[in-house]
Design an enzyme around this catalytic site. Structure first.
Site, PDB file in Angstrom:
ATOM      1  N   ASN A 284     -14.342  25.557 111.697  1.00  0.00           N
ATOM      2  CA  ASN A 284     -13.772  24.927 111.091  1.00  0.00           C
ATOM      3  C   ASN A 284     -13.371  23.240 111.659  1.00  0.00           C
ATOM      4  O   ASN A 284     -13.082  22.385 110.923  1.00  0.00           O
ATOM      5  CB  ASN A 284     -12.314  25.428 110.733  1.00  0.00           C
ATOM      6  CG  ASN A 284     -11.089  24.350 110.141  1.00  0.00           C
ATOM      7  OD1 ASN A 284     -10.940  23.943 109.226  1.00  0.00           O
ATOM      8  ND2 ASN A 284     -10.225  23.955 111.172  1.00  0.00           N
TER       9      ASN A 284
ATOM     10  N   TYR B  58     -20.986  12.407 107.423  1.00  0.00           N
ATOM     11  CA  TYR B  58     -19.695  13.311 107.117  1.00  0.00           C
ATOM     12  C   TYR B  58     -20.496  14.086 105.793  1.00  0.00           C
ATOM     13  O   TYR B  58     -20.609  15.275 105.915  1.00  0.00           O
ATOM     14  CB  TYR B  58     -18.682  12.788 106.786  1.00  0.00           C
ATOM     15  CG  TYR B  58     -17.483  13.602 106.595  1.00  0.00           C
ATOM     16  CD1 TYR B  58     -16.910  14.366 107.415  1.00  0.00           C
ATOM     17  CD2 TYR B  58     -16.865  13.879 104.928  1.00  0.00           C
ATOM     18  CE1 TYR B  58     -15.761  15.210 107.169  1.00  0.00           C
ATOM     19  CE2 TYR B  58     -16.114  14.935 104.729  1.00  0.00           C
ATOM     20  CZ  TYR B  58     -15.314  15.668 105.935  1.00  0.00           C
ATOM     21  OH  TYR B  58     -14.267  16.517 105.631  1.00  0.00           O
TER      22      TYR B  58
HETATM   23  P1  NAP Z   1      -7.367  17.917 111.572  1.00  0.00           P
HETATM   24  O1  NAP Z   1      -5.891  18.360 111.504  1.00  0.00           O
HETATM   25  O2  NAP Z   1      -7.726  16.720 112.088  1.00  0.00           O
HETATM   26  O3  NAP Z   1      -7.966  19.166 112.145  1.00  0.00           O
HETATM   27  C1  NAP Z   1      -9.367  19.071 112.905  1.00  0.00           C
HETATM   28  C2  NAP Z   1      -9.170  19.805 114.287  1.00  0.00           C
HETATM   29  O4  NAP Z   1     -10.518  19.968 114.847  1.00  0.00           O
HETATM   30  C3  NAP Z   1      -8.389  18.928 115.131  1.00  0.00           C
HETATM   31  O5  NAP Z   1      -7.313  19.871 115.766  1.00  0.00           O
HETATM   32  C4  NAP Z   1      -9.117  18.474 116.154  1.00  0.00           C
HETATM   33  O6  NAP Z   1      -8.663  18.035 117.438  1.00  0.00           O
HETATM   34  C5  NAP Z   1     -10.409  19.506 115.987  1.00  0.00           C
HETATM   35  N1  NAP Z   1     -11.489  18.947 116.695  1.00  0.00           N
HETATM   36  C6  NAP Z   1     -12.163  17.814 116.401  1.00  0.00           C
HETATM   37  N2  NAP Z   1     -13.500  17.537 116.982  1.00  0.00           N
HETATM   38  C7  NAP Z   1     -13.675  18.917 117.784  1.00  0.00           C
HETATM   39  C8  NAP Z   1     -14.545  19.396 118.532  1.00  0.00           C
HETATM   40  N3  NAP Z   1     -15.836  18.543 119.108  1.00  0.00           N
HETATM   41  N4  NAP Z   1     -14.347  20.612 119.070  1.00  0.00           N
HETATM   42  C9  NAP Z   1     -13.411  21.371 118.743  1.00  0.00           C
HETATM   43  N5  NAP Z   1     -12.237  20.966 117.850  1.00  0.00           N
HETATM   44  C10 NAP Z   1     -12.423  19.583 117.510  1.00  0.00           C
HETATM   45  O7  NAP Z   1      -8.092  18.052 110.231  1.00  0.00           O
HETATM   46  P2  NAP Z   1      -8.151  19.029 108.857  1.00  0.00           P
HETATM   47  O8  NAP Z   1      -8.100  18.427 107.813  1.00  0.00           O
HETATM   48  O9  NAP Z   1      -7.359  20.163 109.171  1.00  0.00           O
HETATM   49  O10 NAP Z   1     -10.077  19.352 109.272  1.00  0.00           O
HETATM   50  C11 NAP Z   1     -10.332  20.612 109.408  1.00  0.00           C
HETATM   51  C12 NAP Z   1     -11.665  20.860 108.684  1.00  0.00           C
HETATM   52  O11 NAP Z   1     -11.295  20.705 107.360  1.00  0.00           O
HETATM   53  C13 NAP Z   1     -12.636  19.665 108.932  1.00  0.00           C
HETATM   54  O12 NAP Z   1     -13.809  20.402 109.313  1.00  0.00           O
HETATM   55  C14 NAP Z   1     -12.794  18.732 107.863  1.00  0.00           C
HETATM   56  O13 NAP Z   1     -13.828  17.933 108.063  1.00  0.00           O
HETATM   57  C15 NAP Z   1     -12.349  19.591 106.860  1.00  0.00           C
HETATM   58  N6  NAP Z   1     -12.035  18.950 105.697  1.00  0.00           N
HETATM   59  C16 NAP Z   1     -10.591  18.334 105.673  1.00  0.00           C
HETATM   60  C17 NAP Z   1     -10.219  17.753 104.430  1.00  0.00           C
HETATM   61  C18 NAP Z   1      -8.934  17.100 104.268  1.00  0.00           C
HETATM   62  O14 NAP Z   1      -8.535  16.644 103.229  1.00  0.00           O
HETATM   63  N7  NAP Z   1      -7.993  17.330 105.257  1.00  0.00           N
HETATM   64  C19 NAP Z   1     -11.159  17.808 103.207  1.00  0.00           C
HETATM   65  C20 NAP Z   1     -12.471  18.268 103.387  1.00  0.00           C
HETATM   66  C21 NAP Z   1     -12.621  18.928 104.429  1.00  0.00           C
HETATM   67  P3  NAP Z   1      -8.297  16.694 117.837  1.00  0.00           P
HETATM   68  O15 NAP Z   1      -7.983  15.995 116.543  1.00  0.00           O
HETATM   69  O16 NAP Z   1      -7.254  16.833 118.318  1.00  0.00           O
HETATM   70  O17 NAP Z   1      -9.579  16.169 118.523  1.00  0.00           O
END
Ligand code: NAP
Length: 259
Positions: free
Chosen positions: A91, A158
């Site tokens: 994720n 992305y």
């Molecule tokens: P988020 O709250 O920023 O969570 C992402 C997490 O991944 C953060 O805790 C971040 O840690 C961690 N992370 C980043 N780089 C990393 C690495 N190299 N190794 C290990 N952990 C890492 O955002 P989220 O929305 O929950 O995102 C989760 C997934 O959903 C992502 O793949 C994102 O692309 C996808 N997504 C999100 C949305 C949306 O609208 N939110 C829509 C489509 C897809 P730090 O930030 O502390 O570095």
């Protein structure tokens, strides 16, 4: 009371916040022991604290999913702690380092996003699959995006990485289906997490069928479905969880009334 994931062990990356945290809490509530992975250990530890508050079982692990040794170590740590691995939720992801049209993107920014969003998913699969094969079954879930289905300007790495994640899941589903492993992608729309705080206030939700943003807990429910035997005949799929956003082309013209 029988829970959906009793006796199962899950590993979830990017679990220190947002979708990963909500999914960790839900899977633990359904009986899974969870390896909570993030590159920021404080976030992972807070998720573990939330799980333990409700009598769940979890450990926090620091790993950068783009680093081979970290990924190998995170898988081994969970297997050493709990004796097995049944569910991998890839994720962790980032949206962009700097937003730019493709010709203006730096190679370094491209590599950073691809390395976390795509190489990280590959590495997770590479090191987890041997453990799932030992069980003769397992579920791999990866977070793609509506941007894996459709384009968006200024975030080419992305969009490319999220599209590739969908086909990587299909490939894993095809390669290991007969050995009991399922692999699916989830394509969230706009979900209110740290990743979207900046732009949610400016977003026109009339472009989304349900007219609102989603919550991380609403993605977690699909993760639980894909992790559990409720989805036993579902593999190689890319499931939009986006309030209907990707289902519709908004018609770009002002039609006369009653058209
Ligand atoms: P988020 O709250 O920023 O969570 C992402 C997490 O991944 C953060 O805790 C971040 O840690 C961690 N992370 C980043 N780089 C990393 C690495 N190299 N190794 C290990 N952990 C890492 O955002 P989220 O929305 O929950 O995102 C989760 C997934 O959903 C992502 O793949 C994102 O692309 C996808 N997504 C999100 C949305 C949306 O609208 N939110 C829509 C489509 C897809 P730090 O930030 O502390 O570095």
């Amino acid at each position: 009371m029988v829970k959906k994931l009793d006796d199962k062990v899950a590993l979830i990356t990017g679990a220190g916040s947002g979708i990963g945290r909500a999914s960790s809490v839900l899977l633990a509530r359904e009986g899974a022991r969870v390896g909570v992975v993030d590159n920021v250990i404080e976030g992972a530890e807070e998720t573990v604290r939330l799980i333990k508050n409700t009598e769940g079982e979890a450990i926090a692990i620091k790993a950068d999913v783009s680093v081979v040794a970290d990924v190998e170590n995170m898988i081994n740590t969970v297997v050493d702690a709990y004796g097995r691995l049944d569910i991998l939720f890839n994720n962790a992801g980032i949206s962009a380092v700097n937003r730019a049209f493709t010709a203006e993107l730096s190679v370094e920014d491209w590599d950073t996003v691809i390395n976390i969003n795509l190489r990280g998913v590959f590495l997770g699969c590479k090191f987890a699959i041997p453990h799932l094969l030992k069980n003769g079954r397992g579920s791999i879930i990866s977070t793609s995006s509506v941007n894996g289905l459709r384009a968006a300007t200024t975030i080419a790495p992305y969009c490319a990485s999220k599209a590739a994640v969908i086909n990587l899941m299909r490939t894993v589903a095809a390669e290991y289906g007969q050995q009991g492993i399922r692999a699916n992608a989830i394509c969230p729309g706009v979900i209110e997490t740290g990743m979207t705080t900046d732009f949610v206030p400016f977003f026109d939700f009339n472009f989304i069928g349900q007219g609102r943003a989603g919550q991380p807990e609403e993605i977690a429910q699909t993760v639980l479905f894909l992790a559990s035997d409720d989805s036993s005949y579902l593999t190689g799929a890319a499931i939009p969880v986006d309030g209907g956003w990707s289902a519709e082309f908004k018609i770009p013209m002002n039609l006369p009334e009653g058209f």
